[in-house]
Enzyme design. Structure first.
Site, PDB file in Angstrom:
ATOM      1  CB  THR A 752      -0.926   0.024   1.226  1.00  0.00           C
ATOM      2  OG1 THR A 752      -0.120  -0.055   2.417  1.00  0.00           O
ATOM      3  CG2 THR A 752      -1.919  -1.124   1.180  1.00  0.00           C
ATOM      4  CB  CYS A 753       4.410   2.044  -0.122  1.00  0.00           C
ATOM      5  SG  CYS A 753       5.503   3.487  -0.140  1.00  0.00           S
ATOM      6  CB  THR A 754       0.546   6.261  -1.900  1.00  0.00           C
ATOM      7  OG1 THR A 754       0.959   6.927  -0.703  1.00  0.00           O
ATOM      8  CG2 THR A 754      -0.792   5.571  -1.702  1.00  0.00           C
ATOM      9  CB  CYS A 755       6.199   6.711  -1.647  1.00  0.00           C
ATOM     10  SG  CYS A 755       7.684   7.601  -2.164  1.00  0.00           S
TER      11      CYS A 755
END
EC number: 2.3.2.26
Length: 782
Positions: A752-755
């Site tokens: 889920t890391c949006t970066c």
């Protein structure tokens, strides 16, 4: 030379010759019928006169006025003139026969053949423009034969006396020239008379209207070997024509338009060549003489042949004038050095490269003595004009671009006068370009201005550190300019070594990163970090970067990276992650600020922020969201309950059922002028906006490694979903679209890391629609 006796135009024969013929008729009408066969000169005394039945010479002395008029090299040859008379017989009976009109015409022809065509080249040269004497001998303006020392170009045909009726108007002259030129073009060999256009009148004629287009084309047809002596070209247009081996002596070319006109191997001596100011491209003179010709101050003389000047007076022009000698050419100067005169005569940087400075300098180097003498005369004129510094200021750059180079630096007079001018020029450059980029150097700047700046830094070494922004730019352009000489590059490298040894600079280069990694520059590659700029505020702060990085930051493109450098503080590397580029440039390295801001204004992401977060309702959030776009990492986080709730209140109405509302979608299309755009164009814009909001939700901006604002993740995913609906073709694959969507929502065990999502989407956009991404994504995030 053959002369048709019946074709002499009596109007062209001097009155004294007519009187001579009348005198001959009077002497022979009493009892003699004769047939005139020739006229010749002799020093032999007459043995017999009037012997009937035999060839008998009759002796007549030429009047002194005629001898003075023609001025042959040996006036004794005119002391006696003999006319041979055949078959003289007594005609004492009634009806005494006088010499007929036909015989008078023959006497005229014979006299002209002997005394004009064969002997009086001096007369031809002064009065008709005929060819100079053979063997490299020409006739000067004071009627004395001179040897040209191999400089006299090929000349046009000599004078022809074949009778033709002279055209009566410029239009008739133009028609005659057109006929001759077309015959020559067709391969016909023209006689000297065919090419004789001396005393012609071409005033107000536009030659492109009377000649075929092939004569105006590059490497097109040539007007070759014509004699235009004593002709008038005032207000005519001879642009783009090529005259080869033509003669223009004593002609008037005032206010003639001669853009890109070529004069090659031609004689343009004694010409008034004050061509029109509407001439866009300078005419060229290749192997052409311009002795005593009056030239405008904006001419290119690179192919001119100079001869020794004589002590003739300057030309006389309407309205008066001031002139200086350039070899044997006359250059026009202003009567007074007014502000307009200074600009018009000296400022070639403001006048399409044209000035009296460039005119003098355009001569070949073999005429360096003549060039220096002319420049000294110019400097004397300027010095005599008592010009103020304010008057000289606009032309300082033009002056140093020429006078600060050889051969003029050899003149003590020029050096003394130019010294203060160059100092003021350098001070102005330091003040102007230390904090802004220099204009992209063209050939002129690389060859004429950069060497002057190097010389000025060499004389004032302290300016290397006090004006590090300008100094590094000068060195950069010297090392990368394709038109810079090897000598310029060598001097630039040597000066930079002096700069690196300065106490303010040396602590920053011994870190294993600079140049070739041992503290020395490595000019063999543009990737080496050879440049070190000092902060304009703090001497302990410096920026280390490569040639390519410095070039692109001074002249950026939408893809320019603004963090590809090392930031040094007290000799130690400092991370730029927490530093706003705009603040860094504003405070420490202003030379980049204008370029950065110019690129930033082209990014339109902020328009969407203003739609969602109006300043009236959400002023504080609006400022936080916009401020975050100015740095790669934000210290402000919006993951606390209050922030999450506030964001949900703002974004939830825009996303009914998790999708963009129709009204909000139309607001976006209107803000980015996409109402009439194709679905693909709309999809690309929404995709890039989604990328930006993914960045907002990441740990780099408003999120953390373990949490991020749900409203921002949801809005980013909704933008991407709408892009997919409009044009699935812009996505790599349907699988990739699903993967990104799952990551936004944390579905199916996706990371889920949006970066990571933001970086992945950004790389895709940069590859397939970079211009759209560059118009939206904040510059600090690019």
């Amino acid at each position: 030379m053959k002369i048709s006796s019946g074709a002499i135009n009596f109007s062209t024969i001097p009155n004294q010759v007519k009187k001579l013929i009348t005198s001959i008729r009077e002497h022979t009408k009493n009892g003699l019928a004769s047939k005139i066969t020739s006229v010749k000169n002799t020093h032999t005394s007459l043995n017999e006169k009037f012997k009937t039945g035999k060839d008998s010479p009759i002796e007549f002395a030429l009047p002194q006025k005629i001898k003075d008029f023609f001025q042959p090299k040996d006036k004794n040859t005119l002391n006696k003139t003999l006319i041979t008379v055949k078959n003289i017989k007594d005609t004492n009976n009634a009806g005494k026969k006088n010499i007929s009109a036909e015989d008078v015409s023959k006497m005229n022809a014979a006299f002209m053949r002997k005394h004009i065509a064969n002997q009086t080249c001096d007369y031809n040269y002064r009065m008709t423009g005929a060819a100079p004497l053979p063997g490299g001998v020409s006739v000067s303006a004071n009627n004395r034969p001179t040897v040209s020392e191999g400089r006299t170009p090929p000349v046009s045909p000599s004078l022809s006396l074949q009778a033709t009726s002279s055209p009566s108007s410029p239009a008739d002259w133009a028609k005659k020239l057109t006929d001759a030129v077309l015959r020559q073009k067709a391969g016909e060999t023209l006689t000297a008379a065919d090419r004789d256009f001396s005393n012609a009148d071409f005033r107000n004629i536009t030659f492109s209207k009377i000649l075929p287009p092939s004569f105006m084309e590059r490497d097109g047809d040539i007007i070759k070997g014509f004699n235009f002596s004593n002709s008038k070209f005032t207000y005519s247009d001879i642009s783009h024509l090529h005259f080869d081996e033509c003669r223009f002596t004593y002609s008037t070319l005032s206010d003639v338009v001669c853009s890109n006109t070529k004069f090659s191997n031609s004689d343009m001596n004694e010409v008034v060549l004050q061509y029109s100011i509407t001439t866009q491209q300078q005419p060229s003179f290749i192997h052409t003489t311009l002795k005593n010709t009056l030239i405008r101050h904006k001419a290119n003389l690179s192919g001119v042949i100079l001869n020794e000047p004589h002590n003739s007076s300057p030309p006389s022009v309407s309205g008066g004038g001031n002139f200086i000698r350039l070899g044997d050419i006359w250059l026009q100067m202003p009567l007074l050095w007014t502000e307009n005169a200074v600009d018009g005569f000296l400022n070639h940087e403001h006048n399409n490269g044209k000035s009296i400075l460039m005119t003098i300098d355009s001569l070949p180097d073999k005429y360096s003595q003549e060039k220096v003498q002319a420049m000294e005369d110019l400097v004397k004129s300027l010095r005599g004009g008592r010009l103020t510094e304010a008057c000289i200021r606009p032309v300082e750059s033009s002056l140093v671009s020429v006078l600060a180079h050889p051969p003029y630096t050899q003149s003590a007079l020029i050096r003394e006068w130019l010294g203060p001018v160059q100092e003021r020029f350098f001070a102005h450059q330091c003040q102007t370009y230390n904090d802004v980029p220099l204009p992209t150097p063209d050939t002129y700047y690389q060859q004429r201005i950069l060497p002057v700046l190097l010389d000025s830094f060499d004389r004032n070494s302290a300016a290397m550190t006090t004006h590090s922004g300008l100094f590094n730019q000068v060195i950069l352009h010297c090392m990368t300019g394709v038109d810079c000489t090897d000598g310029t590059r060598q001097k630039a490298a040597a000066l930079y070594e002096q700069y690196l040894a300065h106490p303010a600079v040396s602590p920053h280069i011994h870190n294993g990163l600079f140049g070739n990694y041992d503290g020395s520059s490595d000019w063999t590659t543009r990737a080496a970090d050879n440049f070190l700029l000092l902060s304009s505020q703090d001497s302990d702060t410096a920026m280390m970067l490569s040639t390519d990085t410095l070039l692109t930051m001074l002249n950026p493109t939408p893809d320019t990276a603004w963090d590809n450098f090392y930031l040094q503080r007290a000799g130690e590397n400092v991370s730029t992650a927490q530093i706003s580029p705009v603040e860094l440039f504003r405070h420490d390295f202003p030379v980049f600020l204008a370029a950065f801001n110019q690129q930033a204004t082209q990014r339109r992401f902020g328009e969407l922020i203003d739609i969602i977060l109006s300043t009236e309702e959400h002023g504080e959030l609006n400022q936080q969201f916009l401020a975050a776009t100015n740095q790669k990492h934000s210290t402000v986080k919006l993951i606390d309950d209050a922030s999450v709730s506030r964001l949900a209140t703002i974004f939830d109405p825009l996303l009914p059922e998790g999708k963009l509302s129709p009204a909000h979608y139309q607001h976006i299309l209107s803000a980015y002028h996409l109402t009439d755009a194709t679905p693909q164009k709309q999809a690309e814009t929404l995709f890039c906006l989604s990328t930006a909001f993914a960045r907002y939700s990441s740990s780099a901006i408003f999120g953390t490694e373990h949490d991020s604002p749900p409203a921002l993740r949801g809005y980013a995913e909704a933008l991407m979903q709408k892009a997919w609906e409009l044009s699935p073709a812009i996505f790599p694959t349907s699988e990739q679209f699903t993967d990104w969507s799952d990551r936004f929502h944390g579905l199916h065990g996706a990371f889920t890391c949006t970066c990571v999502v933001a970086d992945s989407m950004q790389r895709h956009a940069r590859k397939y629609f970079p211009s759209v991404l560059s118009s939206i994504l904040p510059l600090s995030w690019a």
